[in-house]
Design an enzyme around this catalytic site. Structure first.
Site, PDB file in Angstrom:
ATOM      1  N   SER A  17     -17.144  -9.528  -5.441  1.00 32.67           N
ATOM      2  CA  SER A  17     -18.617  -9.603  -5.430  1.00 32.67           C
ATOM      3  C   SER A  17     -19.224  -8.421  -6.173  1.00 32.67           C
ATOM      4  O   SER A  17     -20.166  -8.566  -6.962  1.00 32.67           O
ATOM      5  CB  SER A  17     -19.128  -9.601  -3.991  1.00 32.67           C
ATOM      6  OG  SER A  17     -18.713 -10.762  -3.322  1.00 32.67           O
ATOM      7  N   GLY A  89     -18.216 -19.672  -8.516  1.00 31.35           N
ATOM      8  CA  GLY A  89     -19.520 -20.012  -7.950  1.00 31.35           C
ATOM      9  C   GLY A  89     -20.493 -18.848  -8.021  1.00 31.35           C
ATOM     10  O   GLY A  89     -21.690 -19.039  -8.269  1.00 31.35           O
ATOM     11  N   ARG A 117     -19.525 -28.317  -7.056  1.00 35.49           N
ATOM     12  CA  ARG A 117     -20.148 -27.534  -5.985  1.00 35.49           C
ATOM     13  C   ARG A 117     -21.684 -27.619  -6.030  1.00 35.49           C
ATOM     14  O   ARG A 117     -22.273 -27.773  -7.089  1.00 35.49           O
ATOM     15  CB  ARG A 117     -19.659 -26.079  -6.075  1.00 35.49           C
ATOM     16  CG  ARG A 117     -18.163 -26.025  -5.804  1.00 35.49           C
ATOM     17  CD  ARG A 117     -17.632 -24.637  -5.834  1.00 35.49           C
ATOM     18  NE  ARG A 117     -18.138 -23.834  -4.737  1.00 35.49           N
ATOM     19  CZ  ARG A 117     -17.910 -22.538  -4.609  1.00 35.49           C
ATOM     20  NH1 ARG A 117     -17.186 -21.903  -5.524  1.00 35.49           N
ATOM     21  NH2 ARG A 117     -18.389 -21.874  -3.586  1.00 35.49           N
ATOM     22  N   ASP A 310     -15.257 -15.927   3.626  1.00 35.05           N
ATOM     23  CA  ASP A 310     -14.143 -16.175   2.701  1.00 35.05           C
ATOM     24  C   ASP A 310     -12.780 -15.979   3.356  1.00 35.05           C
ATOM     25  O   ASP A 310     -11.752 -16.214   2.721  1.00 35.05           O
ATOM     26  CB  ASP A 310     -14.251 -15.236   1.495  1.00 35.05           C
ATOM     27  CG  ASP A 310     -15.422 -15.609   0.597  1.00 35.05           C
ATOM     28  OD1 ASP A 310     -15.908 -16.754   0.668  1.00 35.05           O
ATOM     29  OD2 ASP A 310     -15.857 -14.737  -0.186  1.00 35.05           O
ATOM     30  N   ARG A 341     -12.430 -26.261   2.497  1.00 35.37           N
ATOM     31  CA  ARG A 341     -11.425 -25.426   3.175  1.00 35.37           C
ATOM     32  C   ARG A 341     -11.137 -25.877   4.598  1.00 35.37           C
ATOM     33  O   ARG A 341     -10.121 -25.489   5.168  1.00 35.37           O
ATOM     34  CB  ARG A 341     -11.851 -23.947   3.156  1.00 35.37           C
ATOM     35  CG  ARG A 341     -11.694 -23.360   1.779  1.00 35.37           C
ATOM     36  CD  ARG A 341     -11.991 -21.877   1.717  1.00 35.37           C
ATOM     37  NE  ARG A 341     -11.733 -21.412   0.370  1.00 35.37           N
ATOM     38  CZ  ARG A 341     -12.251 -20.311  -0.173  1.00 35.37           C
ATOM     39  NH1 ARG A 341     -13.053 -19.550   0.549  1.00 35.37           N
ATOM     40  NH2 ARG A 341     -11.957 -19.968  -1.406  1.00 35.37           N
TER      41      ARG A 341
HETATM   42  C1  S3P Z   1     -20.381 -14.352  -2.648  1.00 31.97           C
HETATM   43  C2  S3P Z   1     -21.014 -15.001  -1.608  1.00 31.97           C
HETATM   44  C3  S3P Z   1     -20.349 -15.978  -0.738  1.00 31.97           C
HETATM   45  C4  S3P Z   1     -18.834 -15.944  -0.887  1.00 31.97           C
HETATM   46  C5  S3P Z   1     -18.411 -15.846  -2.325  1.00 31.97           C
HETATM   47  C6  S3P Z   1     -18.966 -14.583  -2.957  1.00 31.97           C
HETATM   48  C7  S3P Z   1     -21.138 -13.376  -3.434  1.00 31.97           C
HETATM   49  O1  S3P Z   1     -20.808 -17.265  -1.080  1.00 31.97           O
HETATM   50  O2  S3P Z   1     -18.260 -17.090  -0.305  1.00 31.97           O
HETATM   51  O3  S3P Z   1     -16.995 -15.821  -2.411  1.00 31.97           O
HETATM   52  O4  S3P Z   1     -20.519 -12.583  -4.179  1.00 31.97           O
HETATM   53  O5  S3P Z   1     -22.379 -13.381  -3.348  1.00 31.97           O
HETATM   54  P1  S3P Z   1     -22.125 -17.924  -0.409  1.00 31.97           P
HETATM   55  O6  S3P Z   1     -23.296 -17.175  -0.878  1.00 31.97           O
HETATM   56  O7  S3P Z   1     -22.135 -19.335  -0.906  1.00 31.97           O
HETATM   57  O8  S3P Z   1     -21.902 -17.825   1.071  1.00 31.97           O
END
Ligand code: S3P
Length: 427
Positions: A17, A89, A117, A310, A341
């Site tokens: 992140s 994502g 997604r 996660d 998942r």
């Molecule tokens: C993330 C937020 C999370 C997490 C992803 C990384 C981020 O997703 O699952 O692996 O870096 O902001 P969501 O915002 O969909 O919960």
């Protein structure tokens, strides 16, 4: 291969992140941002490449080091090809916010998983700010973002706790007229807020609401990325379930919005110590010592779910090795991650002889004896790594298929895990 234990000091790669955000904010800043500990996984490299396509000069002088020559808030250039974000994502959703405010249009695409997604969760609030984003009829990528330099700030109450949605809106809000405020139903990771502050951009927080003011600018900074607690989680689960294990996970990020995995494992009886707690680059870090311990099933507190979102693949393996029943509820989000998942993990656990019953928003797992067997990760990096750790307690070899995407978040996983004692082979 079955058996073994984990031991020694392990430093997992950099936080995914924070690595994504270091590129994005560094690209928008004035001046040169130097990053160390950058995660050279495919997801973050997809972000890096996207900004290069938009004209940002980014150097990679040595592994883990990235130098970003900031283009300023208004310095990005029209991408002359679709931005391919692979499996990521985070790249896609955060870029939706950022690109919605640019004076050019861009197309975002990705792999088979990413193009399934849900993107409406960012498109809908951004549209309220004045953005124009075209998606497929079911709200998925490829996306065409028609930039608009006249976005308006909004107040938005997120229906789910999502750091990606929050961050997309805050990034758009940097360009919008007035103030953009996002209210989260429960705390989601706050790296964007912390890093914006570090880049000299004030972020106001009142309770569960965060706000940014449009029209500011960012000042380059030095970023030290801690080791990713989400990657460390596989070693936490593995060491907890394998008798005789004792690992030290070095320099791991322990931001309280990310430590649900520690809290949940401790509730199950795990022996986890946070040592040498300190702050590095605005983020709390610690060395995490994990020793094997007998685990027992629990009802996972729902407030921990967004803090461990996660880590459920790893936690499900811990639950499979715990005595008694573990119940997860309130985790519908797991169905729209890199794979579903809930279903994919339940199928894999069942294939290994564990009773795991999927529910619409969670799972009920009876701890038991893991057999060997064949598991399909469905191209989901975290599913693959979780089942790799399951081998520590399995009665026979586990074959995990479709593992190439481990490289999206954890390049070198098999070698690092082997070094710590997991008997793992890539074929
Ligand atoms: C993330 C937020 C999370 C997490 C992803 C990384 C981020 O997703 O699952 O692996 O870096 O902001 P969501 O915002 O969909 O919960």
């Amino acid at each position: 291969m079955p058996g073994g234990k984990l031991s020694g000091r392990v430093r997992v790669p950099g936080d995914k992140s924070i690595s994504h955000r270091s590129i994005m904010l560094g690209a928008l800043a004035e001046g040169v941002t130097e990053v160390s500990g950058f995660l050279e996984g495919e997801d973050c490299l997809a972000t890096l490449e996207a900004f290069r396509v938009m004209g940002v000069k980014i150097e990679r002088p040595e592994p883990g080091r990235v130098i970003i020559h900031g283009a300023g808030m208004h310095g990005l250039r029209t991408p002359h090809k679709p931005l391919d974000l692979g499996n990521s994502g985070t790249s896609m959703r955060l870029l939706c916010g950022l690109l919605a405010a640019q004076p050019f249009s861009a197309t975002l695409t990705g792999d088979a998983s990413l193009t399934r997604r849900p993107m409406k969760r960012v498109i809908e609030p951004l549209t309220r700010m004045g953005a124009r984003i075209e998606a497929s009829p079911d709200g998925t990528a490829p996306l065409i973002i028609y930039g608009n330099t006249e976005l308006r700030g909004i107040d938005y109450a997120m229906p789910v706790a999502s750091a990606q949605v929050k961050s997309a809106l805050l990034l758009a809000g940097l360009y919008a007229q007035g103030r953009t405020c996002v209210t989260e139903p429960a705390p989601a990771r706050d790296h964007t807020e912390r890093m914006l502050q570090g880049f000299g951009c004030p972020v106001a927080r009142l309770g569960n609401t965060v706000c940014v003011q449009g029209g500011g600018k960012l000042r380059a900074m030095r970023i030290m990325v801690p080791a990713d607690i989400s990657s460390a989680a596989f070693f936490m689960a593995g060491a907890s379930i394998a008798a005789g294990s004792d690992v030290m996970l070095e320099h791991a990020g322990v931001n309280p919005t990310r430590t649900g995995v520690v809290n949940i494992l401790r509730l199950m009886g795990a022996n986890i110590e946070l040592l040498n707690e300190r702050t590095a680059g605005g983020e709390p870090v610690a060395d995490i010592r994990v020793r094997a311990a007998p685990l027992h099933g629990i009802v996972i507190p729902v407030e921990q779910v967004p803090l461990a979102i996660d880590e459920f693949p790893a936690l499900f393996i811990a639950a499979a090795c715990a005595q008694g029943e573990t119940v997860l509820q309130g985790a519908h989000e797991l169905r729209v991650k890199e794979s579903d998942r809930i279903q994919v993990m339940a199928d894999g656990l069942n294939a290994l002889g564990i009773s795991a019953r999927p529910t619409p928003d969670g799972m009920v797992i009876q701890g038991g004896a893991l057999r060997g067997g064949d598991v399909d990760s469905h191209g989901d990096h975290r599913v693959a790594m979780a089942f790799a750790m399951a081998a520590l307690r399995a009665g026979a070899p586990i074959t995990i298929r479709d593992c190439a995407n481990v490289n999206t978040s954890f390049p070198g996983f098999a070698d690092l895990a082997r070094g710590a004692g997991l008997n793992i082979r890539q074929i």
